[in-house]
Design a protein around this motif. Structure first.
Motif, PDB file in Angstrom:
ATOM      1  N   ARG A   1     -38.185  -5.511  23.422  1.00  0.00           N
ATOM      2  CA  ARG A   1     -37.518  -5.210  24.697  1.00  0.00           C
ATOM      3  C   ARG A   1     -38.490  -4.577  25.683  1.00  0.00           C
ATOM      4  N   GLN A   2     -39.397  -3.734  25.182  1.00  0.00           N
ATOM      5  CA  GLN A   2     -40.449  -3.183  26.040  1.00  0.00           C
ATOM      6  C   GLN A   2     -41.308  -4.296  26.618  1.00  0.00           C
ATOM      7  N   ILE A   3     -41.651  -5.257  25.798  1.00  0.00           N
ATOM      8  CA  ILE A   3     -42.476  -6.381  26.249  1.00  0.00           C
ATOM      9  C   ILE A   3     -41.740  -7.182  27.314  1.00  0.00           C
ATOM     10  N   ASP A   4     -40.438  -7.393  27.142  1.00  0.00           N
ATOM     11  CA  ASP A   4     -39.662  -8.147  28.132  1.00  0.00           C
ATOM     12  C   ASP A   4     -39.683  -7.444  29.487  1.00  0.00           C
ATOM     13  N   ARG A   5     -39.494  -6.118  29.473  1.00  0.00           N
ATOM     14  CA  ARG A   5     -39.507  -5.370  30.736  1.00  0.00           C
ATOM     15  C   ARG A   5     -40.896  -5.393  31.380  1.00  0.00           C
ATOM     16  N   TYR A   6     -41.914  -5.242  30.550  1.00  0.00           N
ATOM     17  CA  TYR A   6     -43.287  -5.230  31.066  1.00  0.00           C
ATOM     18  C   TYR A   6     -43.673  -6.596  31.631  1.00  0.00           C
ATOM     19  N   SER A   7     -43.292  -7.670  30.940  1.00  0.00           N
ATOM     20  CA  SER A   7     -43.621  -9.013  31.428  1.00  0.00           C
ATOM     21  C   SER A   7     -42.917  -9.304  32.751  1.00  0.00           C
ATOM     22  N   ALA A   8     -41.693  -8.765  32.927  1.00  0.00           N
ATOM     23  CA  ALA A   8     -40.990  -8.946  34.202  1.00  0.00           C
ATOM     24  C   ALA A   8     -41.756  -8.263  35.343  1.00  0.00           C
ATOM     25  N   GLN A   9     -42.335  -7.081  35.074  1.00  0.00           N
ATOM     26  CA  GLN A   9     -43.132  -6.394  36.094  1.00  0.00           C
ATOM     27  C   GLN A   9     -44.395  -7.184  36.434  1.00  0.00           C
ATOM     28  N   VAL A  10     -45.030  -7.748  35.409  1.00  0.00           N
ATOM     29  CA  VAL A  10     -46.247  -8.535  35.645  1.00  0.00           C
ATOM     30  C   VAL A  10     -45.928  -9.774  36.468  1.00  0.00           C
ATOM     31  N   GLU A  11     -44.797 -10.414  36.179  1.00  0.00           N
ATOM     32  CA  GLU A  11     -44.412 -11.610  36.925  1.00  0.00           C
ATOM     33  C   GLU A  11     -44.137 -11.286  38.384  1.00  0.00           C
ATOM     34  N   LYS A  12     -43.533 -10.126  38.660  1.00  0.00           N
ATOM     35  CA  LYS A  12     -43.301  -9.727  40.051  1.00  0.00           C
ATOM     36  C   LYS A  12     -44.626  -9.503  40.771  1.00  0.00           C
ATOM     37  N   SER A  13     -45.598  -8.925  40.054  1.00  0.00           N
ATOM     38  CA  SER A  13     -46.926  -8.730  40.654  1.00  0.00           C
ATOM     39  C   SER A  13     -47.598 -10.066  40.956  1.00  0.00           C
ATOM     40  N   LEU A  14     -47.382 -11.041  40.071  1.00  0.00           N
ATOM     41  CA  LEU A  14     -47.972 -12.362  40.276  1.00  0.00           C
ATOM     42  C   LEU A  14     -47.360 -13.082  41.470  1.00  0.00           C
ATOM     43  N   GLU A  15     -46.089 -12.803  41.742  1.00  0.00           N
ATOM     44  CA  GLU A  15     -45.449 -13.439  42.899  1.00  0.00           C
ATOM     45  C   GLU A  15     -46.092 -12.997  44.199  1.00  0.00           C
ATOM     46  N   LYS A  16     -46.616 -11.759  44.211  1.00  0.00           N
ATOM     47  CA  LYS A  16     -47.248 -11.235  45.426  1.00  0.00           C
ATOM     48  C   LYS A  16     -48.706 -11.639  45.524  1.00  0.00           C
ATOM     49  N   SER A  17     -49.386 -11.652  44.397  1.00  0.00           N
ATOM     50  CA  SER A  17     -50.820 -11.957  44.416  1.00  0.00           C
ATOM     51  C   SER A  17     -51.233 -12.549  43.085  1.00  0.00           C
ATOM     52  N   LEU A  18     -51.778 -13.759  43.122  1.00  0.00           N
ATOM     53  CA  LEU A  18     -52.220 -14.433  41.896  1.00  0.00           C
ATOM     54  C   LEU A  18     -53.637 -13.976  41.566  1.00  0.00           C
ATOM     55  N   LYS A  19     -53.712 -12.897  40.797  1.00  0.00           N
ATOM     56  CA  LYS A  19     -55.010 -12.355  40.400  1.00  0.00           C
ATOM     57  C   LYS A  19     -55.293 -12.680  38.943  1.00  0.00           C
TER      58      LYS A  19
END
Length: 308
Positions: A147-165
């Motif tokens: 569940r921690q991984i699911d929440r963390y991956s959602a944060q990473v995906e939101k960051s990717l939507e703003k900037s593909l680094k």
């Protein structure tokens, strides 16, 4: 380090000074002398001890004389400079006629919760039930980490939507690696627990079967969660990799088109800059106008071809 624990009449585990029958013997990163002590004092097979301290040992169950060795993979969080990353390490549980002995080469929160009395209604002298409750805590820890991984991956995906680094894509790859470790370890643990359910290695009592069924349900839930998360992360990684590749193609297409447009007036001005007589449109403004017209026509054609 060897420590001794025993539950009181209220089912709360407490530390004790020395060995007693029915106590829990906890070994954390034992040294050579402590390993010898385990072999001599508790009559444990040396092969069991070698397997218990092997950090690459896979999950399995083995029986020799009156002792049973159970090795399970437990999840641990890896120190990855602020990133969320997990791996697994083996936890060895040795069931003897008088005690339960655990051996692990890493500190872990699962056994810490038992040692500090956080887990209630645990009786160390009910050896099989105690082992099953440790296994249930391991399965619960897997689900919490997933569940921690699911929440963390959602944060990473939101960051990717703003900037593909690249750093964000690397985080997705680290998450995927953690999921692979957790998924494979859960499946290995499931096979070991299924062998325990057969009742050939460990004698199970009637009340143990219900706890074992609940344990298998938790394990299967963790396997499903890890499989679903792994599929989502894989699809997401492939999608963002495709987006990055497509963006690169767009940039290259624009640069190629701009280069082509700039080359036309450069070519014309270069020709008229040479010391050659008899060229048409010798006047400067005519040359500039001609270059502008050719450039505009090239630009329009590139737009029609969707190259700009």
């Amino acid at each position: 380090m060897i420590r001794f624990y025993k539950s009181n009449i209220h089912g709360k585990i407490q530390p004790i000074d020395d060995w007693e029958q029915g106590c829990w013997v906890r070994c954390i990163r034992p040294n050579e002398s402590e390993l010898e002590q385990l072999i001599n004092d508790y009559h444990i097979e040396p092969e069991f001890i070698r397997s218990a301290i092997d950090e690459e040992e896979s999950s399995h169950i083995d029986t020799e004389d009156d002792n049973t060795l159970i090795i399970l993979d437990i999840p641990i969080q890896v120190d990855a400079e602020g990133d969320l990353e997990f791996s697994t390490v083996p936890l060895s549980i040795i069931l003897t006629p008088k005690n339960v002995i655990t051996i692990c080469m890493n500190e872990n929160m699962i056994l810490d919760n038992f040692a500090n009395g956080t887990v209630k209604n645990v009786y160390t002298h009910y050896r099989v039930q105690f082992i099953l409750k440790i296994m249930f805590s391991i399965a619960t820890r897997y689900i919490m980490n997933l569940r921690q991984i699911d929440r963390y991956s959602a944060q990473v995906e939101k960051s990717l939507e703003k900037s593909l680094k690249n750093s964000e894509l690397m985080k997705l790859l680290d998450i995927k690696k953690s999921l692979v470790y957790l998924s494979s370890s859960l499946k290995a643990n499931e096979r070991t627990i299924e062998r325990i359910r057969l009742g050939r290695s460990i004698k199970l009592y009637e009340e143990d079967h219900d706890l074992l069924e609940d344990l298998l349900i938790e394990i299967k839930q963790g396997i499903d969660m890890s499989s679903n998360s792994l599929s989502i992360i894989s699809s997401t990684t492939d999608a963002y990799t495709g987006i990055v590749s497509n963006n690169l193609n767009i940039v290259m297409k624009v640069l190629t088109s701009v280069t082509l447009i700039i080359a036309i007036p450069t070519l014309i001005s270069g020709i008229y800059g040479m010391n050659v007589e008899g060229l048409p449109l010798p006047h400067f403004w005519f040359v500039m106008a001609f270059s502008a017209v050719v450039t505009a026509v090239t630009f329009i054609l590139l737009r029609k071809k969707n190259m700009l």
